[in-house]
Design an enzyme around this catalytic site. Structure first.
Site, PDB file in Angstrom:
ATOM      1  N   LYS A  34       0.780  -1.235   0.000  1.00  0.00           N
ATOM      2  CA  LYS A  34       0.000   0.000   0.000  1.00  0.00           C
ATOM      3  C   LYS A  34       0.814   1.289   0.000  1.00  0.00           C
ATOM      4  O   LYS A  34       0.244   2.368  -0.156  1.00  0.00           O
ATOM      5  CB  LYS A  34      -0.984  -0.007   1.160  1.00  0.00           C
ATOM      6  N   THR A  42       8.979  -4.285   9.248  1.00  0.00           N
ATOM      7  CA  THR A  42      10.294  -4.910   9.057  1.00  0.00           C
ATOM      8  C   THR A  42      11.396  -3.864   8.941  1.00  0.00           C
ATOM      9  O   THR A  42      12.457  -3.974   9.562  1.00  0.00           O
ATOM     10  CB  THR A  42      10.278  -5.773   7.775  1.00  0.00           C
ATOM     11  N   ALA A  45      12.814  -2.606  12.211  1.00  0.00           N
ATOM     12  CA  ALA A  45      13.278  -3.524  13.257  1.00  0.00           C
ATOM     13  C   ALA A  45      14.721  -3.196  13.631  1.00  0.00           C
ATOM     14  O   ALA A  45      15.558  -2.960  12.765  1.00  0.00           O
ATOM     15  CB  ALA A  45      13.152  -4.965  12.780  1.00  0.00           C
ATOM     16  N   GLN A  46      14.969  -3.180  14.926  1.00  0.00           N
ATOM     17  CA  GLN A  46      16.296  -2.755  15.385  1.00  0.00           C
ATOM     18  C   GLN A  46      17.109  -3.921  15.913  1.00  0.00           C
ATOM     19  O   GLN A  46      18.159  -4.272  15.376  1.00  0.00           O
ATOM     20  CB  GLN A  46      16.141  -1.695  16.489  1.00  0.00           C
ATOM     21  N   GLY A  47      16.596  -4.545  17.013  1.00  0.00           N
ATOM     22  CA  GLY A  47      17.390  -5.518  17.770  1.00  0.00           C
ATOM     23  C   GLY A  47      17.944  -6.647  16.935  1.00  0.00           C
ATOM     24  O   GLY A  47      19.142  -6.908  16.913  1.00  0.00           O
ATOM     25  N   GLY A  48      17.079  -7.377  16.200  1.00  0.00           N
ATOM     26  CA  GLY A  48      17.596  -8.433  15.335  1.00  0.00           C
ATOM     27  C   GLY A  48      16.693  -9.646  15.218  1.00  0.00           C
ATOM     28  O   GLY A  48      15.482  -9.560  15.394  1.00  0.00           O
ATOM     29  N   GLU A 112      18.916  -9.932  24.558  1.00  0.00           N
ATOM     30  CA  GLU A 112      17.667  -9.204  24.803  1.00  0.00           C
ATOM     31  C   GLU A 112      16.888  -9.875  25.932  1.00  0.00           C
ATOM     32  O   GLU A 112      17.161 -11.028  26.288  1.00  0.00           O
ATOM     33  CB  GLU A 112      16.820  -9.136  23.525  1.00  0.00           C
ATOM     34  N   HIS A 240       6.046  -2.206  23.969  1.00  0.00           N
ATOM     35  CA  HIS A 240       7.503  -2.149  24.167  1.00  0.00           C
ATOM     36  C   HIS A 240       7.777  -1.167  25.290  1.00  0.00           C
ATOM     37  O   HIS A 240       7.208  -0.077  25.311  1.00  0.00           O
ATOM     38  CB  HIS A 240       8.192  -1.705  22.867  1.00  0.00           C
ATOM     39  N   ARG A 286       9.570  -8.293  28.295  1.00  0.00           N
ATOM     40  CA  ARG A 286       9.156  -6.896  28.180  1.00  0.00           C
ATOM     41  C   ARG A 286       7.787  -6.595  28.778  1.00  0.00           C
ATOM     42  O   ARG A 286       7.530  -5.438  29.116  1.00  0.00           O
ATOM     43  CB  ARG A 286       9.285  -6.406  26.738  1.00  0.00           C
ATOM     44  N   HIS A 347       3.478  -2.151  20.373  1.00  0.00           N
ATOM     45  CA  HIS A 347       4.616  -2.559  19.544  1.00  0.00           C
ATOM     46  C   HIS A 347       4.312  -3.744  18.641  1.00  0.00           C
ATOM     47  O   HIS A 347       4.701  -3.757  17.470  1.00  0.00           O
ATOM     48  CB  HIS A 347       5.769  -2.908  20.488  1.00  0.00           C
ATOM     49  N   ARG A 382       5.255 -12.482  23.190  1.00  0.00           N
ATOM     50  CA  ARG A 382       6.340 -12.812  22.252  1.00  0.00           C
ATOM     51  C   ARG A 382       7.697 -12.554  22.883  1.00  0.00           C
ATOM     52  O   ARG A 382       7.946 -11.495  23.460  1.00  0.00           O
ATOM     53  CB  ARG A 382       6.212 -11.962  20.986  1.00  0.00           C
TER      54      ARG A 382
HETATM   55  P1  FAD Z   1       5.560  -5.837   7.837  1.00  0.00           P
HETATM   56  O1  FAD Z   1       7.016  -5.814   7.773  1.00  0.00           O
HETATM   57  O2  FAD Z   1       4.894  -4.820   8.678  1.00  0.00           O
HETATM   58  O3  FAD Z   1       5.005  -5.682   6.339  1.00  0.00           O
HETATM   59  C1  FAD Z   1       3.629  -5.498   6.106  1.00  0.00           C
HETATM   60  C2  FAD Z   1       3.452  -5.064   4.659  1.00  0.00           C
HETATM   61  O4  FAD Z   1       2.073  -5.098   4.304  1.00  0.00           O
HETATM   62  C3  FAD Z   1       3.902  -3.634   4.390  1.00  0.00           C
HETATM   63  O5  FAD Z   1       4.549  -3.637   3.156  1.00  0.00           O
HETATM   64  C4  FAD Z   1       2.588  -2.854   4.309  1.00  0.00           C
HETATM   65  O6  FAD Z   1       2.650  -1.697   3.539  1.00  0.00           O
HETATM   66  C5  FAD Z   1       1.709  -3.903   3.637  1.00  0.00           C
HETATM   67  N1  FAD Z   1       0.266  -3.722   3.827  1.00  0.00           N
HETATM   68  C6  FAD Z   1      -0.420  -3.640   4.993  1.00  0.00           C
HETATM   69  N2  FAD Z   1      -1.741  -3.503   4.733  1.00  0.00           N
HETATM   70  C7  FAD Z   1      -1.880  -3.520   3.380  1.00  0.00           C
HETATM   71  C8  FAD Z   1      -2.990  -3.416   2.510  1.00  0.00           C
HETATM   72  N3  FAD Z   1      -4.232  -3.245   2.946  1.00  0.00           N
HETATM   73  N4  FAD Z   1      -2.769  -3.477   1.177  1.00  0.00           N
HETATM   74  C9  FAD Z   1      -1.519  -3.630   0.687  1.00  0.00           C
HETATM   75  N5  FAD Z   1      -0.422  -3.711   1.475  1.00  0.00           N
HETATM   76  C10 FAD Z   1      -0.610  -3.673   2.801  1.00  0.00           C
HETATM   77  N6  FAD Z   1      10.943  -8.048  15.465  1.00  0.00           N
HETATM   78  C11 FAD Z   1      12.033  -8.801  15.635  1.00  0.00           C
HETATM   79  O7  FAD Z   1      11.992 -10.034  15.514  1.00  0.00           O
HETATM   80  N7  FAD Z   1      13.225  -8.205  15.927  1.00  0.00           N
HETATM   81  C12 FAD Z   1      13.354  -6.861  16.059  1.00  0.00           C
HETATM   82  O8  FAD Z   1      14.433  -6.359  16.301  1.00  0.00           O
HETATM   83  C13 FAD Z   1      12.199  -6.060  15.909  1.00  0.00           C
HETATM   84  N8  FAD Z   1      12.268  -4.712  16.065  1.00  0.00           N
HETATM   85  C14 FAD Z   1      11.166  -3.964  15.798  1.00  0.00           C
HETATM   86  C15 FAD Z   1      11.260  -2.572  15.853  1.00  0.00           C
HETATM   87  C16 FAD Z   1      10.181  -1.780  15.515  1.00  0.00           C
HETATM   88  C17 FAD Z   1      10.278  -0.284  15.580  1.00  0.00           C
HETATM   89  C18 FAD Z   1       8.968  -2.395  15.127  1.00  0.00           C
HETATM   90  C19 FAD Z   1       7.779  -1.564  14.747  1.00  0.00           C
HETATM   91  C20 FAD Z   1       8.854  -3.777  15.084  1.00  0.00           C
HETATM   92  C21 FAD Z   1       9.951  -4.572  15.421  1.00  0.00           C
HETATM   93  N9  FAD Z   1       9.882  -5.959  15.382  1.00  0.00           N
HETATM   94  C22 FAD Z   1      10.996  -6.709  15.579  1.00  0.00           C
HETATM   95  C23 FAD Z   1       8.682  -6.632  14.898  1.00  0.00           C
HETATM   96  C24 FAD Z   1       8.909  -7.012  13.425  1.00  0.00           C
HETATM   97  O9  FAD Z   1       9.587  -5.973  12.776  1.00  0.00           O
HETATM   98  C25 FAD Z   1       7.632  -7.274  12.689  1.00  0.00           C
HETATM   99  O10 FAD Z   1       6.779  -8.089  13.431  1.00  0.00           O
HETATM  100  C26 FAD Z   1       7.916  -7.971  11.364  1.00  0.00           C
HETATM  101  O11 FAD Z   1       8.838  -7.196  10.651  1.00  0.00           O
HETATM  102  C27 FAD Z   1       6.639  -8.133  10.597  1.00  0.00           C
HETATM  103  O12 FAD Z   1       6.938  -8.490   9.275  1.00  0.00           O
HETATM  104  P2  FAD Z   1       5.749  -8.676   8.275  1.00  0.00           P
HETATM  105  O13 FAD Z   1       6.340  -8.976   6.945  1.00  0.00           O
HETATM  106  O14 FAD Z   1       4.763  -9.602   8.828  1.00  0.00           O
HETATM  107  O15 FAD Z   1       5.006  -7.251   8.237  1.00  0.00           O
HETATM  108  C1  SIN Z   2      13.924  -4.191  19.933  1.00  0.00           C
HETATM  109  O1  SIN Z   2      14.919  -3.992  19.263  1.00  0.00           O
HETATM  110  O2  SIN Z   2      13.798  -3.887  21.107  1.00  0.00           O
HETATM  111  C2  SIN Z   2      12.762  -4.832  19.281  1.00  0.00           C
HETATM  112  C3  SIN Z   2      12.952  -6.270  19.290  1.00  0.00           C
HETATM  113  C4  SIN Z   2      11.667  -6.946  19.025  1.00  0.00           C
HETATM  114  O3  SIN Z   2      10.621  -6.293  18.910  1.00  0.00           O
HETATM  115  O4  SIN Z   2      11.695  -8.170  18.937  1.00  0.00           O
END
Ligand code: FAD
Ligand code: SIN
Length: 528
Positions: A34, A42, A45-48, A112, A240, A286, A347, A382
């Site tokens: 979208k 994704t 994401a910071q930590g890993g 972590e 978070h 957390r 978060h 989680r």
């Molecule tokens: P996303 O990466 O969120 O991708 C979703 C996609 O769907 C996007 O492209 C979006 O635009 C699209 N989309 C949504 N709705 C629609 C629609 N209606 N039509 C078309 N497209 C749509 N997890 C970890 O394991 N380690 C970490 O270090 C970590 N750090 C994080 C830090 C932050 C700040 C955040 C916010 C999250 C973090 N997480 C972490 C969680 C993790 O990043 C996410 O859970 C994971 O990346 C989700 O991946 P995904 O592909 O399911 O969704």
């Molecule tokens: C973080 O880096 O604290 C996020 C890690 C996570 O959400 O798993």
């Protein structure tokens, strides 16, 4: 207008891109996303990524930590499978060009909360960006994959769109693709496919304060719910503990890895409070840390607490956390020297569309992977960095399952075009922004870190009014992304509130003041 593909993927985060690369070996793939393709949880994401990469570590230890965090609701078989397949996914990312931080020739593993050992594979403090960029690089050079950016998936297509009655008790629901709004030309396109994959991520935007970017509006969960898929464990929203508290910082995340490196949490009176709550102190899971901060804020009437790294070697802090340090600098803060103001923020959504470990939903031809799904890995809470792991492992397994003809549907050419008859551009669009703001505030105030039946019932009444107003508006208004997102956020709020009311106990992330302990009778998923 219609597009016909073998595999339709909604979303371009880790889950969507990863499954696309697998499926492209078996047919044509459309990725509908979208915003610009990289915009996703994704990417931030910071930590890993949690994975057993060290000989001193073991699958059993990672499984144990995951089960402890999940507070009795993890599916142990799912946990074992995902943990065991983690290392292969790290190598797959490396083969695709991802570069992770290493020291002396081997991967540097971060620490972590909730992990017994250092096992977090990372790219400094911007792991998600590295993963997203490397996967997007592979996707963009693949001839079988077409990315449709700025295309918003509105609705999953089922027998309902052929005029049949589809109820939740029906066992033969099929998904034929999705209606998608092309925002550039303001037109709804019908995508027909043999398999549709929801990879739309989480729903952090349902709360006023969140670490999630604007795209995280729970669209996939809401679409699946409307299509009558089974949805589970929506009461388990992870907050978070440490997002940056600063006007303009928009709840920028301060990674848990910062506490993993030894940072202390202190209140505004200078007291290091975490040891008062848990023997693991700042490295407790957390939910424990977020509730402790919430308690400190309520007890002292403060707006935030402080994260202090000044006792750690400055050079190491700046080397490990360059992105966080740079963002703090923008706000006049020195990560290595100053006390950093932090508050909890929504978060991660542990619940979602119910699937097995292969991403298969209760609807034929529909898969879900990544944050949109509820596989049984996370249970009631989680474990840090288990979410990228889950997105990567399950998407590859889902690709295998999606290639089996048994799990596909026939391309259905009877599906009608999207019907926009009788809609116009009414002049009260302010309703959309107003109701979105109000919903997010209601959820923050009444359905947050600490809940009660009284507060949840208040939230239920408020969201009901927002639902009725918005549905009435939707019936007469032209389709827009902001209106669809509002409807989806309201659906997600409804699912969270109803699930929370059903769970009359405190477990994992769900903490009720009127039911302070766990209860045997609730040792099961909340399935709606
Ligand atoms: P996303 O990466 O969120 O991708 C979703 C996609 O769907 C996007 O492209 C979006 O635009 C699209 N989309 C949504 N709705 C629609 C629609 N209606 N039509 C078309 N497209 C749509 N997890 C970890 O394991 N380690 C970490 O270090 C970590 N750090 C994080 C830090 C932050 C700040 C955040 C916010 C999250 C973090 N997480 C972490 C969680 C993790 O990043 C996410 O859970 C994971 O990346 C989700 O991946 P995904 O592909 O399911 O969704
Ligand atoms: C973080 O880096 O604290 C996020 C890690 C996570 O959400 O798993």
């Amino acid at each position: 207008m219609r597009e016909i593909v073998d595999f339709l993927i909604l979303g371009s985060g880790a889950a969507g891109l990863s499954i696309a690369l697998e499926l492209a070996e078996h047919g044509s793939v459309a990725i509908v996303t979208k915003s610009q393709a990289s915009e996703s949880n994704t990417n931030y994401a910071q930590g890993g990524i949690a994975a057993v990469m060290d000989t001193a570590d073991s699958f059993d230890s990672h499984v144990r930590d995951t089960l402890i965090a999940g507070a009795g609701l993890c599916n142990e078989d799912v946990v074992r499978t995902i943990v065991a397949e983690g290392p292969a996914q790290i190598r797959r990312l490396q083969d695709g060009g991802a570069r992770f931080t290493s020291r002396h020739g081997s991967l540097h593993l971060g620490r972590e909360g909730g992990h017994a050992l250092s096992r977090i594979v990372h790219a400094a403090d911007a792991t998600g960006r590295e993963v997203e960029e490397s996967l997007l690089g592979c996707v963009s050079s693949h001839a079988n994959i077409h990315v449709y950016d700025y295309h918003f998936a509105v609705e999953l297509i089922t027998q309902h769109h052929l005029g049949e009655k589809v109820t939740r008790s029906r066992k033969d629901i099929e998904c034929y693709g999705a209606y998608v709004l092309d925002e550039e030309v303001d037109q709804v396109i019908m995508f027909l496919s043999r398999v549709t994959i929801l990879a739309t991520g989480g729903a952090g935007q349902v709360y006023l304060h969140t670490t999630n970017p604007d795209i995280a509006t729970g669209d996939g969960i809401a679409m699946a719910y409307r299509a009558k898929a089974r949805v589970a464990n929506m009461e388990f929203v992870q907050f978070h503990p440490t997002s940056l508290y600063h006007p303009g910082a928009n709840r920028f995340l301060i990674s848990e890895a910062v506490r993993g490196a030894g940072a202390h949490l202190v209140n505004l009176e200078g007291h290091r409070f975490m040891p008062d709550y848990d023997e693991r102190a700042e490295l407790a899971p957390r939910d424990v840390v977020a509730r402790a901060i919430d308690d400190q804020l309520k007890r002292h009437g403060h707006t935030h607490v402080l994260l202090s790294l000044s006792h750690l070697p400055r050079a190491e802090v700046l080397e490990h956390f360059p992105t966080i340090a740079a963002t703090c600098r923008q706000f006049g803060l020195d990560l290595a020297g100053d006390a950093i103001p932090v508050v909890p923020a929504a978060h991660y959504m542990c619940g979602g569309v119910l699937t097995d470990v292969n991403g298969q939903t209760s609807i034929r031809g529909l898969f879900a992977c990544g944050e949109v799904a509820c596989t049984g890995l996370h249970g009631a809470n989680r474990l840090a960095s288990n979410s990228l792991l889950e997105a990567l492992v399950v998407s590859v397994r889902a690709a295998r399952a999606a290639c089996s003809p048994d799990n596909q549907v026939e391309l259905n050419h009877q599906v009608p075009d999207w019907n926009s008859e009788g809609t116009s551009h009414p002049d009260e669009w302010v309703l959309v922004s107003h109701n979105r703001d109000e919903l997010r505030r209601v959820m923050w105030d009444y359905v947050g870190i600490v809940r009660s039946t009284h507060r949840l019932e208040r939230a239920r009444r408020r969201t009901r009014v927002l639902y009725e107003e918005t549905e009435e508006f939707f019936r007469k208004a032209m389709l827009t992304r902001s209106l669809c997102e509002l409807r989806n956020l309201i659906a997600v709020a409804y699912l969270i509130v109803e699930s929370a009311l059903l769970r009359q106990e405190s477990r994992g992330l769900h903490h009720m003041t009127d039911y302070p302990g766990t209860r045997e009778a609730f040792l099961h998923d909340t399935v709606i």
